[in-house]
Scaffold this motif. Structure first.
Motif, PDB file in Angstrom:
ATOM      1  N   GLY A 203       0.822  -1.211   0.000  1.00  0.00           N
ATOM      2  CA  GLY A 203       0.000   0.000   0.000  1.00  0.00           C
ATOM      3  C   GLY A 203       0.850   1.252   0.000  1.00  0.00           C
ATOM      4  N   ARG A 204       1.913   1.239   0.767  1.00  0.00           N
ATOM      5  CA  ARG A 204       2.833   2.379   0.825  1.00  0.00           C
ATOM      6  C   ARG A 204       3.522   2.606  -0.524  1.00  0.00           C
ATOM      7  N   ILE A 205       3.973   1.519  -1.159  1.00  0.00           N
ATOM      8  CA  ILE A 205       4.649   1.624  -2.451  1.00  0.00           C
ATOM      9  C   ILE A 205       3.693   2.156  -3.506  1.00  0.00           C
ATOM     10  N   VAL A 206       2.486   1.611  -3.563  1.00  0.00           N
ATOM     11  CA  VAL A 206       1.522   2.045  -4.577  1.00  0.00           C
ATOM     12  C   VAL A 206       1.090   3.490  -4.331  1.00  0.00           C
ATOM     13  N   ALA A 207       0.978   3.879  -3.075  1.00  0.00           N
ATOM     14  CA  ALA A 207       0.667   5.284  -2.783  1.00  0.00           C
ATOM     15  C   ALA A 207       1.767   6.194  -3.319  1.00  0.00           C
ATOM     16  N   ASP A 208       3.042   5.789  -3.153  1.00  0.00           N
ATOM     17  CA  ASP A 208       4.156   6.563  -3.715  1.00  0.00           C
ATOM     18  C   ASP A 208       4.065   6.626  -5.236  1.00  0.00           C
ATOM     19  N   LEU A 209       3.777   5.479  -5.858  1.00  0.00           N
ATOM     20  CA  LEU A 209       3.672   5.450  -7.323  1.00  0.00           C
ATOM     21  C   LEU A 209       2.566   6.367  -7.816  1.00  0.00           C
ATOM     22  N   MET A 210       1.452   6.368  -7.117  1.00  0.00           N
ATOM     23  CA  MET A 210       0.309   7.173  -7.551  1.00  0.00           C
ATOM     24  C   MET A 210       0.535   8.665  -7.327  1.00  0.00           C
ATOM     25  N   THR A 211       1.219   9.018  -6.258  1.00  0.00           N
ATOM     26  CA  THR A 211       1.391  10.438  -5.956  1.00  0.00           C
ATOM     27  C   THR A 211       2.660  11.031  -6.545  1.00  0.00           C
TER      28      THR A 211
END
Length: 80
Positions: free
Chosen positions: A52-60
């Protein structure tokens, strides 16, 4: 389901178990811009906080400096 209201059931659950060829999670942006997917590959509860943390970084931010961001990306299925 009203027809089952009198059935004595101790436990019941069902669900879908996602899998990838290498049984590892996969995540990232798809070919459709802005559409991200995350496949847990049967380890969802163990890995979901970090994924979740990685995907949040990718999205933002468009990238993640987490060491797993590259090896677990969706592109690995295209490259083999």
């Amino acid at each position: 389901m009203p027809v089952l209201r009198d059935v004595a059931v101790l436990r019941q659950w069902s669900g879908h178990i996602s899998r990838t060829p290498d049984m590892q999670p996969a995540f990232g942006e798809t070919e459709i811009e802005g559409l991200y997917v995350v496949i847990s590959a049967y380890k969802g509860f163990m890995l979901s906080p970090q994924i979740g943390r990685i995907v949040a970084d990718l999205m933002t931010d468009g990238f993640s400096d987490h060491f797993a961001a590259g090896p677990l990306g969706l592109s690995r299925f295209k490259s083999g």
